[in-house]
Design an enzyme around this catalytic site. Structure first.
Site, PDB file in Angstrom:
ATOM      1  N   VAL A   1       0.878  -1.341   0.092  1.00 39.94           N
ATOM      2  CA  VAL A   1      -0.086  -0.105  -0.201  1.00 39.94           C
ATOM      3  C   VAL A   1       0.824   1.303   0.035  1.00 39.94           C
ATOM      4  CG1 VAL A   1      -1.736   1.212   1.191  1.00 39.94           C
ATOM      5  CG2 VAL A   1      -2.237  -1.248   1.095  1.00 39.94           C
TER       6      VAL A   1
ATOM      7  N   PHE B   1      -8.674   1.300   0.175  1.00 36.26           N
ATOM      8  CA  PHE B   1      -9.477   0.256  -0.425  1.00 36.26           C
ATOM      9  C   PHE B   1      -8.863   0.011  -1.732  1.00 36.26           C
ATOM     10  CE2 PHE B   1     -12.005   2.918   2.159  1.00 36.26           C
ATOM     11  CZ  PHE B   1     -12.774   2.308   3.204  1.00 36.26           C
TER      12      PHE B   1
ATOM     13  N   LYS C   1     -13.656   0.057   6.968  1.00 35.14           N
ATOM     14  CA  LYS C   1     -12.864  -0.713   6.405  1.00 35.14           C
ATOM     15  C   LYS C   1     -13.168  -2.225   6.845  1.00 35.14           C
ATOM     16  CE  LYS C   1      -9.115  -2.486   4.659  1.00 35.14           C
ATOM     17  NZ  LYS C   1      -8.333  -2.056   3.427  1.00 35.14           N
TER      18      LYS C   1
ATOM     19  N   PHE D   1     -17.338  -9.113  -7.766  1.00 36.88           N
ATOM     20  CA  PHE D   1     -16.946 -10.134  -6.554  1.00 36.88           C
ATOM     21  C   PHE D   1     -17.947 -11.032  -6.665  1.00 36.88           C
ATOM     22  CE2 PHE D   1     -13.561  -8.954  -3.855  1.00 36.88           C
ATOM     23  CZ  PHE D   1     -12.932  -8.007  -4.729  1.00 36.88           C
TER      24      PHE D   1
ATOM     25  N   CYS E   1      -5.506  -9.398   3.127  1.00 38.47           N
ATOM     26  CA  CYS E   1      -6.455  -8.589   3.860  1.00 38.47           C
ATOM     27  C   CYS E   1      -7.660  -9.222   4.316  1.00 38.47           C
ATOM     28  CB  CYS E   1      -6.959  -7.486   2.902  1.00 38.47           C
ATOM     29  SG  CYS E   1      -5.284  -6.324   2.770  1.00 38.47           S
TER      30      CYS E   1
HETATM   31  C1  UGA Z   1      -8.741  -6.528  -1.113  1.00 33.30           C
HETATM   32  C2  UGA Z   1     -10.068  -5.461  -1.222  1.00 33.30           C
HETATM   33  O1  UGA Z   1     -10.716  -5.678  -2.413  1.00 33.30           O
HETATM   34  C3  UGA Z   1      -9.535  -3.935  -1.305  1.00 33.30           C
HETATM   35  O2  UGA Z   1     -10.630  -2.955  -1.574  1.00 33.30           O
HETATM   36  C4  UGA Z   1      -8.772  -3.497   0.231  1.00 33.30           C
HETATM   37  O3  UGA Z   1      -8.355  -2.403   0.078  1.00 33.30           O
HETATM   38  C5  UGA Z   1      -7.715  -4.656   0.384  1.00 33.30           C
HETATM   39  O4  UGA Z   1      -8.266  -5.895   0.284  1.00 33.30           O
HETATM   40  C6  UGA Z   1      -6.832  -4.439   1.581  1.00 33.30           C
HETATM   41  O5  UGA Z   1      -7.581  -4.372   2.525  1.00 33.30           O
HETATM   42  O6  UGA Z   1      -5.924  -3.716   1.549  1.00 33.30           O
HETATM   43  P1  UGA Z   1      -7.058  -7.632  -2.275  1.00 33.30           P
HETATM   44  O7  UGA Z   1      -6.569  -8.217  -1.016  1.00 33.30           O
HETATM   45  O8  UGA Z   1      -6.001  -7.092  -3.060  1.00 33.30           O
HETATM   46  O9  UGA Z   1      -7.987  -6.412  -1.993  1.00 33.30           O
HETATM   47  O10 UGA Z   1      -7.983  -8.537  -3.139  1.00 33.30           O
HETATM   48  P2  UGA Z   1      -9.071  -8.702  -3.759  1.00 33.30           P
HETATM   49  O11 UGA Z   1      -9.043  -8.386  -5.298  1.00 33.30           O
HETATM   50  O12 UGA Z   1     -10.168  -8.269  -3.003  1.00 33.30           O
HETATM   51  O13 UGA Z   1      -9.375 -10.354  -3.717  1.00 33.30           O
HETATM   52  C7  UGA Z   1      -9.303 -11.154  -2.423  1.00 33.30           C
HETATM   53  C8  UGA Z   1      -9.609 -12.585  -2.822  1.00 33.30           C
HETATM   54  O14 UGA Z   1     -11.081 -12.957  -3.243  1.00 33.30           O
HETATM   55  C9  UGA Z   1      -8.691 -13.178  -3.768  1.00 33.30           C
HETATM   56  O15 UGA Z   1      -8.219 -14.396  -3.541  1.00 33.30           O
HETATM   57  C10 UGA Z   1      -9.593 -13.367  -5.222  1.00 33.30           C
HETATM   58  O16 UGA Z   1      -9.194 -14.392  -5.963  1.00 33.30           O
HETATM   59  C11 UGA Z   1     -10.896 -13.412  -4.543  1.00 33.30           C
HETATM   60  N1  UGA Z   1     -12.212 -13.321  -5.379  1.00 33.30           N
HETATM   61  C12 UGA Z   1     -12.324 -11.895  -5.503  1.00 33.30           C
HETATM   62  C13 UGA Z   1     -12.990 -14.204  -5.788  1.00 33.30           C
HETATM   63  O17 UGA Z   1     -12.815 -15.554  -5.660  1.00 33.30           O
HETATM   64  N2  UGA Z   1     -14.046 -13.812  -6.455  1.00 33.30           N
HETATM   65  C14 UGA Z   1     -14.196 -12.658  -6.840  1.00 33.30           C
HETATM   66  O18 UGA Z   1     -15.310 -12.344  -7.586  1.00 33.30           O
HETATM   67  C15 UGA Z   1     -13.207 -11.495  -6.407  1.00 33.30           C
END
Ligand code: UGA
Length: 420
Positions: free
Chosen positions: A11, A142, A195, A240, A251
């Site tokens: 970040v 975020f 958050k 999502f 996270c």
């Molecule tokens: C997440 C949040 O989306 C951000 O908004 C937040 O700032 C961040 O955490 C944080 O707290 O710092 P991130 O951890 O980068 O971001 O990852 P995401 O893109 O949210 O994905 C998280 C997990 O969910 C991954 O394993 C991804 O593969 C999974 N996922 C996501 C799914 O299985 N299906 C989806 O439709 C979306």
């Protein structure tokens, strides 16, 4: 404006580069000397973010962003942003920076910290340096890993939790003309809670669609179509809703656990989040059992695994469902597991060591494999040459836990295809 950022991780660094790009003088502080040394040599060696390198080089060369291990730059900063891994690190950083405060300073806590932590940080700084003139604001982040640059320039909202009016104009100046309309001022505790609530809700949404994919499979409906149909309703939204092996990363697992602990310690019931955590973990065990069932059926000798990071677009393997599933497979599968990831090989090697083999690329990895398992949603896996895969593999089974492959095409070519 002079901005000091403490913590140059996933970040802190993208935010620092973004703030330099929009015109501020940024100094990034990190206690890890090797990180600071490599940044001072103009190299980002420890994380991958699409588009970051170019922005970093431009601002580094024009001296808009600097790197140091010393907190001394805090003394003429207008804003100090704390962006370190855990609340313990936030307390340590706050204790250290307190003694350098000079003139009015806004201290913005970007790290995700338990509700009420900003109040404690304020008390801590006032205790270490009773002369200090400062405000603590909660500035939760975020942005998504892999999209940090895009999200910095295009946030849905910028939440600022403050207990006083004084920091408002400074925060407005921090974001300048960009995203002015995205600023949303709330109380500090609300900002901290927003958050946790947001990440938990998204984790729950993923868990929901994962369960729905099991349901659709049983009833021979397509989860892709169901998700698309649901997403057309604005109240639900189309993001999502992609099923997978469960959510991972730094996270979601951390924040869902933390909010649940906060709730439990205070007698509040968060049953949906509790269920989400439990069943997200169970899902990985269940999916690894399914893989073992298929491999045992054909007495497989070699499993090829594509994808090691917790999602596509990042090199981060922390709490990656792929790593969890591989470790579960290794408990029972005594033959050869060979893996490949476009960006995550280095981090995966640190976690898996020599327990698995590593391919040079997709086609090198699948050579002679009996089963191909896809665990991460890298776009390049959508474009696999199925004919080439077919001629390289020994048996032709694809277990696609990210629904990356065109099922009908795979079936037509004679693959056994198992998706979500
Ligand atoms: C997440 C949040 O989306 C951000 O908004 C937040 O700032 C961040 O955490 C944080 O707290 O710092 P991130 O951890 O980068 O971001 O990852 P995401 O893109 O949210 O994905 C998280 C997990 O969910 C991954 O394993 C991804 O593969 C999974 N996922 C996501 C799914 O299985 N299906 C989806 O439709 C979306």
């Amino acid at each position: 404006m002079k901005v000091v950022i403490i913590g140059t991780g996933h970040v802190g660094l993208p935010i620092g580069v973004y703030l330099a790009e929009i015109g501020h003088d940024v100094v990034c502080v990190d206690k890890v000397e090797t990180i600071i040394d490599s940044l001072n040599n103009g190299k980002i060696t420890f994380l991958f973010e699409e588009g970051l390198e170019e922005l970093f080089q431009r601002n580094f060369k024009s001296n808009k962003i600097k790197f140091t291990t010393s907190f001394s730059h805090v003394n003429d900063a207008d804003v100090v942003i704390i962006s370190v891994g855990t609340s313990k690190h936030v307390y340590n950083a706050s204790t250290k920076l307190a003694e350098y405060l000079k003139g009015y300073t806004v201290i913005a806590i970007k790290s995700t910290v338990p509700v009420g932590c900003n109040d404690e940080i304020e008390n801590l700084i006032a205790k270490v340096n009773p002369e200090a003139d400062f405000d603590v604001v909660s500035l939760p982040e975020f942005l998504r890993e892999g999209f940090a640059v895009f999200d910095s320039f295009n946030p849905d909202r910028i939440i600022i939790g403050t207990e006083s009016e004084r920091p408002i104009s400074i925060i407005k100046e921090l974001y300048g003309n960009c995203n002015k309309e995205k600023l949303f001022f709330v109380s500090r505790r609300s900002a901290e809670a927003i958050k946790y609530a947001s990440n938990s809700f998204l984790a729950m949404k993923i868990h929901f669609i994962n369960e729905m994919s099991d349901f659709c499979k049983e009833f021979n409906a397509s989860i892709r179509e169901v998700a698309e149909g649901m997403g057309l309703d604005k109240r639900i939204g189309d993001e999502f809703l992609t099923p997978g092996p469960g959510y991972g990363g730094f996270c979601f697992p951390k924040d869902t656990h933390e909010i649940l602990n906060m709730a439990k310690n205070n007698g509040v019931n968060l049953s949906l989040i509790e269920t989400t955590i439990k069943n997200n973990k169970n899902r990985m065990s269940k999916l690894s059992e399914n893989i073992l069932y298929e491999t045992n059926k054909i007495k497989a000798n070699k499993i090829a695994i594509l994808g090691l990071t917790f999602k596509g677009g990042t090199d981060d393997c922390r709490n990656s469902p792929a790593i969890t599933i591989i470790n579960l497979l290794l408990k029972h599968f005594t033959y050869n597991i060979i893996t490949y990831d476009p960006k995550g090989m280095k981090n995966a090697k640190n976690l898996l060591g020599n327990k698995v083999d590593y391919g040079k690329d997709v086609y090198d990895t699948v050579k002679g494999a009996d089963v191909l398992v896809i665990l991460t949603d890298w776009m390049e896996f959508k474009k696999l040459d199925l004919r080439k895969l077919k001629s390289s593999m020994n048996h032709h089974i694809i277990i696609d836990l990210r629904n990356m492959i065109d099922k009908n095409k795979a079936l037509k070519l004679g693959f056994t295809y198992i998706g979500l």
